[in-house]
Design an enzyme around this catalytic site. Structure first.
Site, PDB file in Angstrom:
ATOM      1  N   GLU A 194     -13.544  -1.394   6.968  1.00  0.00           N
ATOM      2  CA  GLU A 194     -13.186   0.090   6.541  1.00  0.00           C
ATOM      3  C   GLU A 194     -15.176   0.391   5.675  1.00  0.00           C
ATOM      4  OE1 GLU A 194     -10.461   1.491   4.109  1.00  0.00           O
ATOM      5  OE2 GLU A 194     -11.172   2.180   2.618  1.00  0.00           O
TER       6      GLU A 194
ATOM      7  N   TYR B  43       0.941  -0.908   0.029  1.00  0.00           N
ATOM      8  CA  TYR B  43       0.295   0.204  -0.082  1.00  0.00           C
ATOM      9  C   TYR B  43       0.945   1.535   0.234  1.00  0.00           C
ATOM     10  CZ  TYR B  43      -2.969   4.112   1.573  1.00  0.00           C
ATOM     11  OH  TYR B  43      -3.800   5.035   1.709  1.00  0.00           O
TER      12      TYR B  43
ATOM     13  N   ARG C 260       1.219   7.092  -6.524  1.00  0.00           N
ATOM     14  CA  ARG C 260       0.395   7.337  -6.572  1.00  0.00           C
ATOM     15  C   ARG C 260       0.276   9.350  -6.100  1.00  0.00           C
ATOM     16  NH1 ARG C 260      -5.286   7.134  -3.009  1.00  0.00           N
ATOM     17  NH2 ARG C 260      -4.215   6.760  -1.610  1.00  0.00           N
TER      18      ARG C 260
ATOM     19  N   ARG D 259     -11.257  13.289   2.675  1.00  0.00           N
ATOM     20  CA  ARG D 259     -12.846  12.629   3.467  1.00  0.00           C
ATOM     21  C   ARG D 259     -13.589  12.376   2.524  1.00  0.00           C
ATOM     22  NH1 ARG D 259      -8.799   9.274   5.941  1.00  0.00           N
ATOM     23  NH2 ARG D 259      -7.548  10.637   7.971  1.00  0.00           N
TER      24      ARG D 259
HETATM   25  C1  3EB Z   1      -7.505   5.329   6.126  1.00  0.00           C
HETATM   26  O1  3EB Z   1      -8.357   6.827   6.404  1.00  0.00           O
HETATM   27  C2  3EB Z   1      -8.000   4.136   5.771  1.00  0.00           C
HETATM   28  O2  3EB Z   1      -5.183   5.259   0.358  1.00  0.00           O
HETATM   29  O3  3EB Z   1      -7.394   6.471  -1.193  1.00  0.00           O
HETATM   30  C3  3EB Z   1      -9.327   5.074   3.068  1.00  0.00           C
HETATM   31  C4  3EB Z   1      -9.854   5.920   2.089  1.00  0.00           C
HETATM   32  C5  3EB Z   1      -8.299   4.884   3.341  1.00  0.00           C
HETATM   33  C6  3EB Z   1      -8.850   6.561   0.680  1.00  0.00           C
HETATM   34  C7  3EB Z   1      -7.203   5.891  -0.333  1.00  0.00           C
HETATM   35  C8  3EB Z   1      -7.101   4.603   1.716  1.00  0.00           C
HETATM   36  C9  3EB Z   1      -7.740   5.652   0.540  1.00  0.00           C
HETATM   37  O4  3EB Z   1      -6.124   6.182   5.858  1.00  0.00           O
HETATM   38  C10 3EB Z   1      -7.827   3.905   4.750  1.00  0.00           C
END
Ligand code: 3EB
Length: 331
Positions: free
Chosen positions: A322, A144, A151, A216
């Site tokens: 999630e 990841y 990215r 978010r």
């Molecule tokens: C977080 O809040 C949990 O890497 O695009 C949530 C939404 C999460 C998007 C991303 C990762 C991503 O970090 C993981």
């Protein structure tokens, strides 16, 4: 009828009929007959569904669609809204100095940005990222985190404004290529952050050398419509995972975060306020066996919300669940 609406069908055979009104979508579960629109396939168990079940979700529109494939991005466009999918085999990036997943991620995002540029300067609204073995460590780094480097490189090269990062999710599936689907449009998004969480693009280096690039949540505006996307949301407060090994507590914390993003969005909405019962949720479970426990919390706290469960690995190995969501209203 709204410009953009998300439909779900477990009877995958009957989708064909509406092909010209479908912008694109997702295939969750196993294989299914091919469709004409760009489709992101997730090789994953669907907890609670019959073995080998497949669910097809798709964005329908009353508008006439045009489509194409450019730089490996399969896209369809209605008016100024475009849905696309790119799938890259990591093996094709194995000869460079960087981990193949990192190179594939950078390449995928660069191609997406090129296509959006060629389409007249569209902006990313919402991105869905999936990869195999997301928590495995290779080349001395969790995959990841390799993905995040690629990215971010592409974002910095092409659109440096981190405050215009799209809503997103990033999950591990059983197998398959790096797969990225996206919605984009001419109208800029209204990014939404969560006051309970540090913005992901500000995460400290303990979570990897380069931070994830996503908002978010996002308010986006197809014609006549206001759509709220809530990004993948987990049991994170500040930047820390909370409630290790306790899936019920993790779901509750995740829902507190979903509510916080929705409340924040509601301070900026142009239409009425969004409510829990309006949400269409996709719930990723690290362990399919947790479904009943999670479902109980969902129906208690988010009564009326639509829930689709998918077994997937969350991007931190200590996260068990999630939740992502969308809602739409006329404007
Ligand atoms: C977080 O809040 C949990 O890497 O695009 C949530 C939404 C999460 C998007 C991303 C990762 C991503 O970090 C993981």
């Amino acid at each position: 009828m709204s410009f953009l609406s998300l439909h779900s069908q477990s009877d995958v055979a009957s989708c064909e009929l509406q092909a010209e009104r479908v912008l694109g979508g997702f295939r969750l579960g196993g294989a299914a007959p091919a469709v004409e629109w760009p489709e992101q396939g997730l090789d994953a168990v669907l907890p609670g569904a019959p073995l080998h079940a497949t669910v097809r979700e798709f964005w329908a529109t009353p508008q006439h669609c045009i489509s194409g494939i450019d730089e490996g991005v399969a896209w369809r466009r209605a008016g100024d809204v475009l849905y696309g999918v790119i799938e890259l085999d990591e093996a094709d990036f194995a000869d460079g100095a960087c981990p193949p997943l990192q190179s594939a991620a950078e390449s995928a995002y660069r191609r997406i940005f090129h296509v959006l540029e060629a389409q007249g300067g569209l902006q990313l609204w919402r991105v869905w990222n999936y990869m195999a073995e997301i928590n495995a460590e290779t080349h001395g780094l969790e995959r990841y985190r390799q993905f995040n480097i690629g990215r971010q490189e592409a974002f910095e090269a092409v659109c440096s404004a981190v405050d215009q990062a799209p809503a997103a999710c990033a999950l591990g599936v059983r197998s398959g290529p790096l797969s990225i689907a996206f919605l984009a449009g001419k109208v800029p998004i209204r990014p939404i952050e969560n006051p309970r969480q540090l913005s992901a693009y500000c995460y400290p280096e303990t979570y990897g050398p380069r931070s994830p690039v996503f908002a978010r949540g996002a308010l986006v505006y197809p014609p006549g419509q206001e759509v709220l996307f809530i990004s993948g949301t987990a049991s994170i407060v500040g930047h820390r995972t909370v409630h290790h090994d306790d899936v019920v507590a993790q779901v509750r914390e995740s829902l507190a975060n979903v509510r916080a993003v929705m409340d924040e969005a509601n301070r900026h909405v142009r239409g009425g306020a969004f409510e829990c019962a309006m949400l269409v949720c996709r719930i990723y479970l690290r362990h399919a066996g947790d479904r009943l426990q999670v479902e109980a919390v969902m129906s208690e706290q988010f009564a009326g919300a639509h829930c689709q469960y998918v077994e997937a690995d969350v991007c931190r190995s200590d996260l068990l669940v999630e939740i992502e969501a969308m809602a739409s209203q006329p404007r």
